[in-house]
Design a protein around this motif. Structure first.
Motif, PDB file in Angstrom:
ATOM      1  N   LEU A 106      13.122   2.958  -7.445  1.00 47.46           N
ATOM      2  CA  LEU A 106      13.785   1.813  -8.262  1.00 47.46           C
ATOM      3  C   LEU A 106      12.673   1.290  -9.279  1.00 47.46           C
ATOM      4  O   LEU A 106      13.360   1.237 -10.391  1.00 47.46           O
ATOM      5  CB  LEU A 106      14.421   0.619  -7.432  1.00 47.46           C
ATOM      6  CG  LEU A 106      15.473   0.858  -6.539  1.00 47.46           C
ATOM      7  CD1 LEU A 106      15.918  -0.355  -5.744  1.00 47.46           C
ATOM      8  CD2 LEU A 106      16.491   1.463  -7.181  1.00 47.46           C
ATOM      9  N   LEU A 107      11.524   0.967  -8.746  1.00 47.89           N
ATOM     10  CA  LEU A 107      10.463   0.581  -9.672  1.00 47.89           C
ATOM     11  C   LEU A 107      10.046   1.611 -10.639  1.00 47.89           C
ATOM     12  O   LEU A 107       9.818   1.354 -11.874  1.00 47.89           O
ATOM     13  CB  LEU A 107       9.394   0.290  -9.035  1.00 47.89           C
ATOM     14  CG  LEU A 107       9.323  -1.209  -8.054  1.00 47.89           C
ATOM     15  CD1 LEU A 107       7.833  -1.323  -7.386  1.00 47.89           C
ATOM     16  CD2 LEU A 107       9.598  -2.364  -9.250  1.00 47.89           C
ATOM     17  N   PRO A 114      17.804  -1.011 -17.511  1.00 48.05           N
ATOM     18  CA  PRO A 114      16.968  -0.654 -15.978  1.00 48.05           C
ATOM     19  C   PRO A 114      16.056  -1.648 -15.583  1.00 48.05           C
ATOM     20  O   PRO A 114      15.724  -1.714 -14.451  1.00 48.05           O
ATOM     21  CB  PRO A 114      16.179   0.634 -16.795  1.00 48.05           C
ATOM     22  CG  PRO A 114      17.157   0.992 -17.712  1.00 48.05           C
ATOM     23  CD  PRO A 114      17.543  -0.136 -18.497  1.00 48.05           C
ATOM     24  N   LEU A 115      15.865  -2.461 -16.330  1.00 49.04           N
ATOM     25  CA  LEU A 115      14.894  -3.773 -15.791  1.00 49.04           C
ATOM     26  C   LEU A 115      15.450  -4.552 -14.734  1.00 49.04           C
ATOM     27  O   LEU A 115      14.683  -5.031 -13.989  1.00 49.04           O
ATOM     28  CB  LEU A 115      14.392  -4.745 -17.006  1.00 49.04           C
ATOM     29  CG  LEU A 115      13.620  -4.070 -18.058  1.00 49.04           C
ATOM     30  CD1 LEU A 115      13.368  -5.149 -19.202  1.00 49.04           C
ATOM     31  CD2 LEU A 115      12.109  -3.647 -17.373  1.00 49.04           C
ATOM     32  N   LEU A 116      16.794  -4.400 -14.639  1.00 46.33           N
ATOM     33  CA  LEU A 116      17.488  -5.021 -13.694  1.00 46.33           C
ATOM     34  C   LEU A 116      17.056  -4.486 -12.238  1.00 46.33           C
ATOM     35  O   LEU A 116      17.354  -5.046 -11.227  1.00 46.33           O
ATOM     36  CB  LEU A 116      18.871  -4.781 -13.922  1.00 46.33           C
ATOM     37  CG  LEU A 116      19.575  -5.591 -15.020  1.00 46.33           C
ATOM     38  CD1 LEU A 116      20.953  -4.993 -15.015  1.00 46.33           C
ATOM     39  CD2 LEU A 116      19.482  -7.110 -14.814  1.00 46.33           C
ATOM     40  N   LEU A 117      16.479  -3.250 -12.199  1.00 49.03           N
ATOM     41  CA  LEU A 117      15.773  -2.469 -11.045  1.00 49.03           C
ATOM     42  C   LEU A 117      14.835  -3.028 -10.353  1.00 49.03           C
ATOM     43  O   LEU A 117      14.519  -2.710  -9.182  1.00 49.03           O
ATOM     44  CB  LEU A 117      15.748  -1.345 -11.352  1.00 49.03           C
ATOM     45  CG  LEU A 117      16.943  -0.207 -11.696  1.00 49.03           C
ATOM     46  CD1 LEU A 117      16.500   1.121 -12.049  1.00 49.03           C
ATOM     47  CD2 LEU A 117      18.223  -0.304 -10.877  1.00 49.03           C
ATOM     48  N   LEU A 143       1.058  -1.106   0.045  1.00 42.11           N
ATOM     49  CA  LEU A 143      -0.058   0.132  -0.111  1.00 42.11           C
ATOM     50  C   LEU A 143       0.992   1.261  -0.074  1.00 42.11           C
ATOM     51  O   LEU A 143       0.591   2.304  -0.686  1.00 42.11           O
ATOM     52  CB  LEU A 143      -0.996   0.029   1.388  1.00 42.11           C
ATOM     53  CG  LEU A 143      -1.863   1.159   1.561  1.00 42.11           C
ATOM     54  CD1 LEU A 143      -2.817   1.133  -0.049  1.00 42.11           C
ATOM     55  CD2 LEU A 143      -2.653   1.174   2.849  1.00 42.11           C
ATOM     56  N   ALA A 144       1.907   1.170   0.862  1.00 41.06           N
ATOM     57  CA  ALA A 144       2.738   2.563   0.858  1.00 41.06           C
ATOM     58  C   ALA A 144       3.545   2.581  -0.684  1.00 41.06           C
ATOM     59  O   ALA A 144       3.794   3.450  -0.726  1.00 41.06           O
ATOM     60  CB  ALA A 144       3.630   2.240   2.129  1.00 41.06           C
ATOM     61  N   MET A 145       3.949   1.328  -0.953  1.00 37.92           N
ATOM     62  CA  MET A 145       4.706   1.411  -2.256  1.00 37.92           C
ATOM     63  C   MET A 145       3.767   2.044  -3.504  1.00 37.92           C
ATOM     64  O   MET A 145       4.198   2.902  -4.220  1.00 37.92           O
ATOM     65  CB  MET A 145       4.826   0.171  -2.892  1.00 37.92           C
ATOM     66  CG  MET A 145       6.361  -0.465  -1.934  1.00 37.92           C
ATOM     67  SD  MET A 145       7.723   0.111  -2.870  1.00 37.92           S
ATOM     68  CE  MET A 145       7.681  -0.639  -4.475  1.00 37.92           C
ATOM     69  N   ALA A 146       2.390   1.619  -3.611  1.00 38.56           N
ATOM     70  CA  ALA A 146       1.389   2.066  -4.372  1.00 38.56           C
ATOM     71  C   ALA A 146       1.309   3.740  -4.288  1.00 38.56           C
ATOM     72  O   ALA A 146       1.089   4.532  -5.263  1.00 38.56           O
ATOM     73  CB  ALA A 146      -0.038   1.535  -4.203  1.00 38.56           C
ATOM     74  N   ILE A 147       1.159   3.988  -3.029  1.00 40.40           N
ATOM     75  CA  ILE A 147       0.998   5.579  -2.644  1.00 40.40           C
ATOM     76  C   ILE A 147       2.319   6.212  -3.378  1.00 40.40           C
ATOM     77  O   ILE A 147       2.138   7.451  -3.777  1.00 40.40           O
ATOM     78  CB  ILE A 147       0.898   5.922  -1.147  1.00 40.40           C
ATOM     79  CG1 ILE A 147      -0.823   5.259  -0.717  1.00 40.40           C
ATOM     80  CG2 ILE A 147       0.747   7.298  -0.941  1.00 40.40           C
ATOM     81  CD1 ILE A 147      -0.886   5.181   0.546  1.00 40.40           C
ATOM     82  N   ALA A 192      14.568  -4.002  -6.336  1.00 39.87           N
ATOM     83  CA  ALA A 192      13.541  -3.391  -5.471  1.00 39.87           C
ATOM     84  C   ALA A 192      12.827  -4.593  -4.879  1.00 39.87           C
ATOM     85  O   ALA A 192      12.645  -4.262  -3.561  1.00 39.87           O
ATOM     86  CB  ALA A 192      12.480  -2.856  -6.341  1.00 39.87           C
ATOM     87  N   ALA A 193      12.564  -5.528  -5.547  1.00 36.80           N
ATOM     88  CA  ALA A 193      11.893  -6.803  -4.720  1.00 36.80           C
ATOM     89  C   ALA A 193      12.671  -7.415  -3.750  1.00 36.80           C
ATOM     90  O   ALA A 193      12.417  -7.694  -2.459  1.00 36.80           O
ATOM     91  CB  ALA A 193      11.566  -7.682  -5.821  1.00 36.80           C
ATOM     92  N   LEU A 194      14.108  -7.356  -4.060  1.00 36.25           N
ATOM     93  CA  LEU A 194      15.008  -7.979  -2.824  1.00 36.25           C
ATOM     94  C   LEU A 194      15.190  -7.050  -1.531  1.00 36.25           C
ATOM     95  O   LEU A 194      15.320  -7.447  -0.605  1.00 36.25           O
ATOM     96  CB  LEU A 194      16.519  -8.044  -3.372  1.00 36.25           C
ATOM     97  CG  LEU A 194      16.617  -9.377  -4.295  1.00 36.25           C
ATOM     98  CD1 LEU A 194      17.925  -9.293  -5.202  1.00 36.25           C
ATOM     99  CD2 LEU A 194      16.383 -10.672  -3.594  1.00 36.25           C
ATOM    100  N   LEU A 195      14.955  -5.659  -1.976  1.00 41.60           N
ATOM    101  CA  LEU A 195      15.110  -4.684  -0.758  1.00 41.60           C
ATOM    102  C   LEU A 195      13.726  -4.682  -0.018  1.00 41.60           C
ATOM    103  O   LEU A 195      13.872  -4.820   1.191  1.00 41.60           O
ATOM    104  CB  LEU A 195      15.042  -3.045  -1.469  1.00 41.60           C
ATOM    105  CG  LEU A 195      14.769  -2.107  -0.772  1.00 41.60           C
ATOM    106  CD1 LEU A 195      16.076  -1.830   0.518  1.00 41.60           C
ATOM    107  CD2 LEU A 195      14.857  -0.847  -1.234  1.00 41.60           C
TER     108      LEU A 195
END
Length: 200
Positions: free
Chosen positions: A136-137, A101-104, A20-24, A108-111
């Protein structure tokens, strides 16, 4: 309040709170595009990582990076947040440099996984991590210039064709999957309906 998030029912809510925080945060970054300087400032971490991906992949694949900048500038009706100039874009490296850039996305998922597994207290520090992951996304999407560079390489088209063919084969032949564990049947004689007779 912090103890509630660490030890109480809030800990079970964290996996829902992060998306939710990511979407915002992604929505705010997208809204910031209306302002040149606000977008340049908020997206600076992502811009730095985006251009670093181009530079690193170019360096690894003999692209000979010559110039790296994250200084924003206006260009036509839009603006450019950063750029990398490469002197040796060829058929074998253009696709990978353009799509770098798709490597990001996995980064982001690992973070996010790292933060969720560390049982964090959701506060200002965690909002900083969410902001970084959202950046990153946000920066992982290749620009139109990146796509045009990647499209010049036949390697990308071959990879795309191979991926589509593999996907088609997986979808078109559902009966070829290996059976799960269970007793094996050695009998190969067909079963006949009760009213049918078998002739030798």
């Amino acid at each position: 309040m912090s103890q509630i998030w660490r030890w109480g029912a809030g800990r079970a809510t964290l996996p829902l709170l992060y998306p939710l925080a990511m979407a915002i945060m992604l929505w705010l970054l997208n809204r910031a595009r209306r302002s040149f300087w606000l977008c340049a400032l908020l997206a600076l971490p992502g811009t730095l990582c985006h251009e670093a991906c181009h530079w690193l992949v170019g360096k690894l694949l003999n692209g000979d990076p010559a110039r790296f900048t994250v200084l924003p500038r206006r260009e036509g009706h839009g603006f450019v947040l950063g750029s990398v100039a490469l002197r040796n874009l060829r058929w074998y490296n253009a696709f990978f440099v353009g799509m770098a850039p798709l490597l990001l996305v996995p980064l982001a998922a690992l973070l996010l996984l790292w933060r969720l597994r560390s049982q964090p207290v959701f506060g200002w520090a965690e909002l900083g991590f969410v902001f970084l992951a959202a950046n990153l996304l946000f920066a992982a999407l290749p620009s139109w210039a990146d796509v045009r560079i990647a499209a010049r390489s036949p390697v990308g088209w071959v990879l795309l064709g191979g991926a589509l063919a593999w996907g088609w084969m997986r979808v078109a032949s559902p009966g070829t999957h290996a059976a799960g564990p269970g007793p094996s049947r050695l009998s190969v004689a067909p079963r006949l309906p009760p009213h049918a007779t078998s002739k030798p």
